[in-house]
Design a protein around this motif. Sequence first.
Motif, mmCIF file in Angstrom:
data_model
loop_
_atom_site.group_PDB
_atom_site.id
_atom_site.type_symbol
_atom_site.label_atom_id
_atom_site.label_comp_id
_atom_site.label_asym_id
_atom_site.label_seq_id
_atom_site.Cartn_x
_atom_site.Cartn_y
_atom_site.Cartn_z
ATOM 1 N N ALA A 67 0.846 -1.192 0.000
ATOM 2 C CA ALA A 67 0.000 0.000 0.000
ATOM 3 C C ALA A 67 0.880 1.241 0.000
ATOM 4 O O ALA A 67 2.081 1.163 0.290
ATOM 5 N N VAL A 68 0.275 2.382 -0.349
ATOM 6 C CA VAL A 68 0.922 3.684 -0.128
ATOM 7 C C VAL A 68 -0.039 4.525 0.695
ATOM 8 O O VAL A 68 -1.263 4.364 0.575
ATOM 9 N N ASN A 69 0.516 5.411 1.513
ATOM 10 C CA ASN A 69 -0.388 6.279 2.271
ATOM 11 C C ASN A 69 -0.469 7.661 1.626
ATOM 12 O O ASN A 69 0.231 7.943 0.646
ATOM 13 N N GLU A 70 -1.318 8.495 2.175
ATOM 14 C CA GLU A 70 -1.571 9.804 1.560
ATOM 15 C C GLU A 70 -0.358 10.726 1.625
ATOM 16 O O GLU A 70 -0.350 11.776 0.986
ATOM 17 N N LYS A 71 0.672 10.358 2.398
ATOM 18 C CA LYS A 71 1.892 11.164 2.493
ATOM 19 C C LYS A 71 2.946 10.701 1.492
ATOM 20 O O LYS A 71 4.049 11.255 1.430
ATOM 21 N N GLY A 107 -0.026 3.908 8.737
ATOM 22 C CA GLY A 107 -1.024 4.695 9.474
ATOM 23 C C GLY A 107 -0.401 5.880 10.182
ATOM 24 O O GLY A 107 -1.062 6.911 10.382
ATOM 25 N N GLN A 108 0.898 5.767 10.546
ATOM 26 C CA GLN A 108 1.496 6.776 11.427
ATOM 27 C C GLN A 108 2.673 7.533 10.843
ATOM 28 O O GLN A 108 3.072 8.545 11.407
ATOM 29 N N CYS A 109 3.268 7.035 9.770
ATOM 30 C CA CYS A 109 4.526 7.624 9.294
ATOM 31 C C CYS A 109 4.350 8.307 7.949
ATOM 32 O O CYS A 109 3.739 7.745 7.035
ATOM 33 N N ALA A 110 4.949 9.489 7.835
ATOM 34 C CA ALA A 110 4.857 10.234 6.583
ATOM 35 C C ALA A 110 6.076 9.996 5.708
ATOM 36 O O ALA A 110 6.080 10.395 4.542
ATOM 37 N N SER A 111 7.103 9.367 6.261
ATOM 38 C CA SER A 111 8.349 9.181 5.491
ATOM 39 C C SER A 111 9.095 7.960 6.015
ATOM 40 O O SER A 111 8.801 7.451 7.100
ATOM 41 N N VAL A 112 10.108 7.547 5.257
ATOM 42 C CA VAL A 112 10.965 6.440 5.707
ATOM 43 C C VAL A 112 11.655 6.849 7.009
ATOM 44 O O VAL A 112 11.757 6.062 7.955
ATOM 45 N N LYS A 113 12.115 8.103 7.081
ATOM 46 C CA LYS A 113 12.808 8.574 8.299
ATOM 47 C C LYS A 113 11.916 8.380 9.524
ATOM 48 O O LYS A 113 12.367 7.885 10.556
ATOM 49 N N GLU A 114 10.649 8.768 9.405
ATOM 50 C CA GLU A 114 9.738 8.592 10.551
ATOM 51 C C GLU A 114 9.549 7.108 10.848
ATOM 52 O O GLU A 114 9.488 6.701 12.003
ATOM 53 N N ALA A 115 9.460 6.300 9.812
ATOM 54 C CA ALA A 115 9.261 4.860 10.010
ATOM 55 C C ALA A 115 10.461 4.242 10.729
ATOM 56 O O ALA A 115 10.306 3.365 11.582
ATOM 57 N N LEU A 116 11.658 4.729 10.406
ATOM 58 C CA LEU A 116 12.860 4.173 11.048
ATOM 59 C C LEU A 116 12.799 4.369 12.557
ATOM 60 O O LEU A 116 13.184 3.485 13.335
ATOM 61 N N ARG A 117 12.274 5.530 12.974
ATOM 62 C CA ARG A 117 12.154 5.778 14.425
ATOM 63 C C ARG A 117 11.158 4.813 15.051
ATOM 64 O O ARG A 117 11.398 4.233 16.100
ATOM 65 N N LEU A 118 10.018 4.613 14.362
ATOM 66 C CA LEU A 118 8.988 3.716 14.896
ATOM 67 C C LEU A 118 9.490 2.266 14.934
ATOM 68 O O LEU A 118 9.192 1.506 15.863
ATOM 69 N N LEU A 119 10.287 1.917 13.925
ATOM 70 C CA LEU A 119 10.767 0.533 13.813
ATOM 71 C C LEU A 119 11.672 0.131 14.987
ATOM 72 O O LEU A 119 11.753 -1.037 15.338
#
Length: 324
Positions: A67-71, A107-119
Amino acid sequence: MCTAAAYKTKDFYFGRTLDYEFSFGDQVTITPRNYPFRFRFQGTMETHYAMIGMAHVADDYPLYYEAVNEKGLGMAGLNFVGNAHYGEKADGKDNVAQFEFIPWILGQCASVKEALRLLEQVNLVNTPFSESLPLAQLHWILADRDEAVTVESVLSGIHVYPNPAGVLTNNPPFPEQMFNLNNYMHLSPKDPENCFSDKLSLKTYCRGMGALGLPGDLSSQSRFVRAAFVKLNSVSGDSEEESVSQFFHILGSVDQQKGCSDLGNGNFEMTLYTCCCNGDKGIYYYTTYGNHQITAVDMHREDLEGTRLIPYPLVQKEQILYQN
Ligand SMILES: C[C@H](CCC(=O)NCCS(=O)(=O)O)[C@H]1CC[C@H]2[C@@H]3[C@H](O)C[C@@H]4C[C@H](O)CC[C@]4(C)[C@H]3C[C@H](O)[C@]12C
């Protein structure tokens, strides 16, 4: 086998082929911002980014394949059989069941950078969706317009690798896929020079000889090399039509025709669908094995403030434009 790719022209494109011997009942599914995602261990996410992708909807839950999100953040799960490992619930971690991983990140991340923090906080848990839908053994590509990473959850834990090729297939683990590219650094879209011997007058006898040795088979390692070579050398205009068309050509290089991968008992692996999402515009384009016409679903044509899933059944029948 499957192959996923991230590609950028003016906009950011993300997609995959899904290769398998049968369909799980796939639908292009839009999840609007206020659909409540009920996580097995993390409570309910009442609001989140909207997303669009291919999913099997079971019990009103979108089991996304990609999927892709709106960001403009994209994520795809591809088979990683024999290597994927998901653990038990762990204290102090974000415990996310394997089938919840795409909604959790998109659902929560607008970018790979944000996802890396969540991961850093994620523990992928081995809870199946249901008895009839057991755990899938996957690894993931996560990409936005600036970068891509590969996420692998194995016995030693979760590993996140930069993915400068912007491509993912299946086994072996990602570092081995990248290392294997060293074997192909002599490939080129340009005509080769004679480096064989100055004692022989070797010359090119047709176009395309710079890529002699590019593996043509359907194994996941060969598809990785082929998709990376085609994508990284790809040239296209940056209009929507040219970009989408080029994206389908890139994934066309790893298309699997029914009959070439015989699984026995009359089963054959084939490319069930190919998709290309425009991450900037939220448009999901796809073709299926039986329908080569590109069909599109635009998430911004729906009410993204809604609470209910919006599934679109696939157009599966060949659409032929008769010119006379
Ligand atoms: C089969 C698909 C992967 C395709 C692929 O990589 N094929 C390569 C085959 S192999 O290397 O040669 O074995 C995967 C990708 C996403 C998966 C689906 C998604 O993970 C969503 C749910 C997850 C549930 O646990 C199982 C059903 C399911 C609906 C999965 C079914 C299946 O495992 C899918 C559709």
